[in-house]
Design a protein around this motif. Structure first.
Motif, PDB file in Angstrom:
ATOM      1  N   SER A  19       0.798  -1.224   0.000  1.00 27.38           N
ATOM      2  CA  SER A  19       0.000   0.000   0.000  1.00 27.38           C
ATOM      3  C   SER A  19       0.832   1.276   0.000  1.00 27.38           C
ATOM      4  CB  SER A  19      -0.951   0.011   1.198  1.00 27.38           C
ATOM      5  OG  SER A  19      -0.218   0.008   2.418  1.00 27.38           O
ATOM      6  N   ARG A  20       2.067   1.226   0.477  1.00 31.01           N
ATOM      7  CA  ARG A  20       2.863   2.450   0.590  1.00 31.01           C
ATOM      8  C   ARG A  20       4.339   2.074   0.699  1.00 31.01           C
ATOM      9  NH1 ARG A  20       2.975   4.475   6.731  1.00 31.01           N
ATOM     10  NH2 ARG A  20       2.869   2.477   7.791  1.00 31.01           N
ATOM     11  N   ALA A  40      -2.487  -5.994   1.185  1.00 31.71           N
ATOM     12  CA  ALA A  40      -2.544  -5.050   2.301  1.00 31.71           C
ATOM     13  C   ALA A  40      -3.624  -5.562   3.246  1.00 31.71           C
ATOM     14  CB  ALA A  40      -2.859  -3.636   1.842  1.00 31.71           C
ATOM     15  N   ARG A  41      -3.732  -4.916   4.408  1.00 30.77           N
ATOM     16  CA  ARG A  41      -4.741  -5.346   5.369  1.00 30.77           C
ATOM     17  C   ARG A  41      -6.163  -5.098   4.875  1.00 30.77           C
ATOM     18  NH1 ARG A  41      -0.941  -3.261   9.348  1.00 30.77           N
ATOM     19  NH2 ARG A  41      -0.187  -4.982  10.650  1.00 30.77           N
ATOM     20  N   SER A  42      -6.351  -4.065   4.064  1.00 28.26           N
ATOM     21  CA  SER A  42      -7.686  -3.726   3.569  1.00 28.26           C
ATOM     22  C   SER A  42      -7.575  -3.148   2.166  1.00 28.26           C
ATOM     23  CB  SER A  42      -8.366  -2.716   4.493  1.00 28.26           C
ATOM     24  OG  SER A  42      -7.715  -1.456   4.423  1.00 28.26           O
ATOM     25  N   ASP A  44      -9.138  -0.544   1.206  1.00 24.43           N
ATOM     26  CA  ASP A  44      -9.069   0.903   1.354  1.00 24.43           C
ATOM     27  C   ASP A  44      -7.617   1.377   1.470  1.00 24.43           C
ATOM     28  OD1 ASP A  44     -10.509   3.486   1.793  1.00 24.43           O
ATOM     29  OD2 ASP A  44      -9.440   3.384   3.707  1.00 24.43           O
ATOM     30  N   ALA A  45      -6.777   0.589   2.140  1.00 21.43           N
ATOM     31  CA  ALA A  45      -5.374   0.960   2.276  1.00 21.43           C
ATOM     32  C   ALA A  45      -4.667   0.989   0.926  1.00 21.43           C
ATOM     33  CB  ALA A  45      -4.667  -0.010   3.216  1.00 21.43           C
ATOM     34  N   ARG A  47      -5.967   2.108  -1.878  1.00 11.13           N
ATOM     35  CA  ARG A  47      -6.635   3.031  -2.793  1.00 11.13           C
ATOM     36  C   ARG A  47      -5.654   3.839  -3.634  1.00 11.13           C
ATOM     37  NH1 ARG A  47      -9.638   7.403   0.246  1.00 11.13           N
ATOM     38  NH2 ARG A  47     -10.048   5.533   1.475  1.00 11.13           N
ATOM     39  N   PRO A  60      -6.570  -7.901  -0.536  1.00 11.20           N
ATOM     40  CA  PRO A  60      -6.604  -7.475   0.869  1.00 11.20           C
ATOM     41  C   PRO A  60      -6.836  -8.643   1.810  1.00 11.20           C
ATOM     42  CG  PRO A  60      -8.690  -6.968  -0.192  1.00 11.20           C
ATOM     43  CD  PRO A  60      -7.814  -7.587  -1.250  1.00 11.20           C
ATOM     44  N   GLU A  62      -5.572  -9.870   6.117  1.00  6.83           N
ATOM     45  CA  GLU A  62      -4.703  -9.763   7.288  1.00  6.83           C
ATOM     46  C   GLU A  62      -3.841 -11.022   7.325  1.00  6.83           C
ATOM     47  OE1 GLU A  62      -2.442  -9.258   9.951  1.00  6.83           O
ATOM     48  OE2 GLU A  62      -3.845  -7.562   9.954  1.00  6.83           O
TER      49      GLU A  62
END
Length: 233
Positions: A19-20, A40-42, A44-45, A47, A60, A62
């Motif tokens: 995600s980043r 990623a965990r979600s 949304d992360a 996006r 996504p 966990e």
């Protein structure tokens, strides 16, 4: 009549922690030549990176929820590249460290990596795939205040060495970068009480380029370990 031209499908790469920071940089580096699954965990992360790389597929989950991970890998029948980038850095002296800190660090940085790899072995075997593990300089030496993190990274290196021997058809590469200019690094430096100086650290793009070079190394060679250090300034 001209014969139909069939295009060769791109290899597929799954990147965790995409995600980043470094994970997003690796995604950008591999995107031109790969179909991407971005972990990623979600969703949304993811996006921002999905806006940048709209053809990538979100993945996504966990990684320490092993039932969810098992369900998520079910649709992955063939995988050419698996990049283990997700991890945590919860630092502290041995005297200050709790059982919870040790457990969480080993869980995220080592056990989750081992389980995801195990579940994806059939997909990796189907393509004679490549597993890339983002390790650390802390996986080669342990410093004061870094015991639990270094233990997880030493363990990650041992895992890579064993996997390389057990699965000779796969390529397994450990990447050992020094400190990288990321949000995580800013938090670490703040906890150390030091001024943050980005020029002291590797850029995510430099490390991501090393990952791509490892993946693109011709098949007659096996890049086993890559060590990167910032140039002293």
């Amino acid at each position: 009549m001209n014969a139909a031209v069939t295009s060769t499908p791109k290899p597929t790469a799954l990147i965790t922690g995409a995600s980043r920071g470094l994970g997003a940089a690796i995604a950008r580096e591999l995107a031109p030549g790969h179909e991407l699954l971005l972990g990623a965990r979600s969703k949304d992360a993811l996006r921002d990176i999905l806006t940048e790389l709209p053809e990538a597929t979100p993945w996504p989950v966990e990684l320490t929820d092993y039932e969810a991970v098992a369900a998520a890998v079910g649709a992955v029948e063939r995988l050419d590249v698996l990049v283990h980038n997700a991890g945590i850095a919860d630092l502290g002296t041995i005297a200050e460290s709790s059982v919870t800190q040790w457990r969480n660090t080993l869980e995220a940085n080592l056990i989750a990596v081992a389980e995801l790899t195990r579940l994806l072995l059939p997909a990796l075997r189907a393509s004679n795939g490549h597993v890339v593990l983002i390790n650390s300089g802390a996986g080669l030496r342990a410093n004061a205040g870094w015991a639990s993190y270094a233990a997880s990274k030493f363990g990650l290196r041992a895992f890579a060495d064993a996997l390389r021997l057990e699965e000779p058809a796969l390529r397994v590469t450990s990447i050992h970068p020094g400190r990288i200019d990321t949000d995580m690094q800013r938090e670490i430096t703040a906890n150390e009480g030091r001024e943050y100086r980005p020029e002291e650290f590797l850029t995510p793009e430099t490390v991501a380029a090393a990952v791509r070079h490892a993946v693109e190394t011709p098949r007659d060679a096996h890049p086993t370990e890559i060590v990167l250090r910032p140039i002293a300034r």
